[in-house]
Motif scaffolding. Structure first.
Motif: not given
Length: 486
Positions: A162-179, A33-37
């Motif tokens: 909600p747990l799946g949402f939080i984990i998935a989006n924190f990973i995307f945020l982590g990638i965003n922060w690292a790259l 869903a996140t990648a779809a946007v």
């Protein structure tokens, strides 16, 4: 001296097995869903029209919802005929493998139209798997629950959302922060588009291994074993549920409708609306930068004609706001279970559905840009918190109520079909309808809110027509009355 009967599965194992599986399944779903946007409109559906690319990406996202009822029927058949455990393991493996392969796909720029076709096939596999996952997890929780605590236990598989949402989006945020990336609110940096987006999909393999380890330790519930001993297991449970329980299927589908629409508006639509630029100049500059990064042509005049405004938040800022809201989603999901056990599922859901109807009428109050950006941020955060609170209260009791509509010998099939047919009506088309209504209203969200309210009215009517299920005894509801051997 009396000896207490030991439950088939320890309560901690039941809770963990029902929670960990749905967390993984929803993590996989949210990663897409996140990648779809953020990613897929550029990498798999490139065009000169950004809105058309986003709609194509959402269409493939919604295609999974069409596959979910098929998965519900297939997994429901095996779950009602052979047991819950093996079916749950199969659904988890299917979802995990499909998600992992998405992380390996070549893009449109590499292999042309075959790329979105492969993405569609894997998305359908995700939907097929999720069609069997939720109901099986809900049955593991409720069929092993102590007396008077079915809604409480049934809220744990719901907590996976909600747990799946939080984990998935924190990973995307982590990638965003690292790259390395600029100020583009869509987070379309070259590194992220080149390979960073693949990490959340590949990471799902680790989570699937953990989920399998937990689920393989389960044994069948006493309720299902009693149904086997009584000889009420059907050769074709799907035929039985459609022949004898079609009314429950229809009511269950519409009971879930407002929940689905609310959920996908609070996640997909708000992410699109919240991160879209509030003014043409900012949007044009971001679109031109993205076009240059991907080698696409950019026409300012065409873009201006297609532009409609959003709230102008950066991706990271808005996802953090969503995560704050989702924390309330999780908390109120758990709180709703004991309340539903105390006052009944129907009464609680009638109240919260009424609140959802009212909430839909407030979209223009909370989601319009203000002169003071801080005031816009405060109103938007309040909107997200309140919306996700309502989501938790309405979603939590569903883990008990939908299975309680059906007897044991068709409980997997019945609850899975109702839950997943509702996903077509309330989730597959919700992002598409929301985007179109947003465009029709000239960038204002009031029509989107009215759409939510109208779906809430349909759910309210279904609840009025449905009897309370709180005191239904699983031991007396094995499916003897409506059994015709096929």
């Amino acid at each position: 001296m009396s000896t207490a009967v030991k439950p088939a599965n320890p309560r901690s194992r039941v809770i963990l097995a029902s929670l960990v599986g749905t967390t993984i399944e929803f993590y996989d779903f949210y990663a897409y869903a996140t990648a779809a946007v953020l990613v897929f409109p550029v990498l798999f559906f490139p065009s000169d029209n950004d809105t058309a690319s986003l709609l194509a990406s959402f269409a493939v996202f919604g295609a999974a919802m069409v596959a979910r009822p098929i998965g519900a029927m297939v997994f429901g058949h095996f779950g009602d005929k052979y047991g819950r455990k093996a079916t749950l393991v199969a659904s988890l493996l299917t979802m995990g493998i499909a998600t992992f392969i998405i992380g390996l796909l070549p893009t449109f720029q590499q292999i042309g139209w075959v790329a979105p076709l492969l993405l569609l096939v894997l998305r359908l596999a995700q939907g097929f798997a999720l069609g069997g996952e939720w109901s099986g997890a809900a049955l593991v929780a409720t069929e092993n629950a102590p007396k008077g605590k079915r809604a409480w236990y049934g809220s744990f598989p719901q907590l996976g959302a909600p747990l799946g949402f939080i984990i998935a989006n924190f990973i995307f945020l982590g990638i965003n922060w690292a790259l390395p990336h600029g100020e583009n609110p869509s987070m379309q940096s070259e590194a992220f588009l080149a390979w960073g987006w693949r990490i959340p999909f590949l990471f799902s393999a680790v989570m699937v291994i953990i989920g399998l380890w937990v689920r393989l330790k389960l044994v069948e519930s006493d309720t299902f074993k009693r149904a086997e001993q009584k000889g009420v297991i059907r050769k074709m449970p799907l035929v039985t549920v459609f022949r004898h329980h079609w009314k429950q299927l229809i009511l269950g589908t519409f009971i879930m409708l407002a929940t689905y629409v609310l959920f996908y508006l609070m996640t997909n639509f708000t992410l699109s609306y919240g991160t879209k630029a509030a003014d043409l100049d900012t949007a044009s500059a971001a679109a031109q930068a993205a076009a240059e990064a991907t080698g696409k042509a950019f026409d300012p005049a065409v873009f201006a004609a297609q532009f409609y405004p959003g709230l102008g938040f950066g991706y990271t800022d808005f996802v953090l706001m969503q995560i704050i809201g989702v924390v309330f989603f999780g908390v109120f999901t758990l709180l709703s279970g004991p309340v539903a056990d105390a006052i009944g599922r129907r009464k609680l859901l009638l109240w919260v559905t009424g609140a959802i109807i009212v909430f839909g009428l407030t979209f223009n109050v909370f989601l319009m840009p203000q002169l003071d950006p801080q005031f816009t941020g405060a109103l938007t955060q309040a909107f997200l918190v309140f919306g996700f609170m309502l989501m938790g209260i309405t979603f939590g009791p569903m883990g008990a109520m939908l299975p309680e509509l059906f007897p044991t010998n068709v409980r997997y099939s019945g609850s899975a079909i109702a839950y997943n047919v509702s996903s077509i009506l309330g989730a597959a088309i919700a992002p598409l309808i929301a985007l179109k209504l947003w465009e029709i209203a000239g960038g204002e969200p009031w029509l989107v809110g009215l759409y939510l309210s109208s779906m809430g009215v349909l759910t309210f009517i279904a609840l009025i027509l449905t009897p309370e299920t709180k005191d239904r005894d699983y031991d007396d509801d094995l499916g003897l009355a409506a059994a015709v051997e096929l």
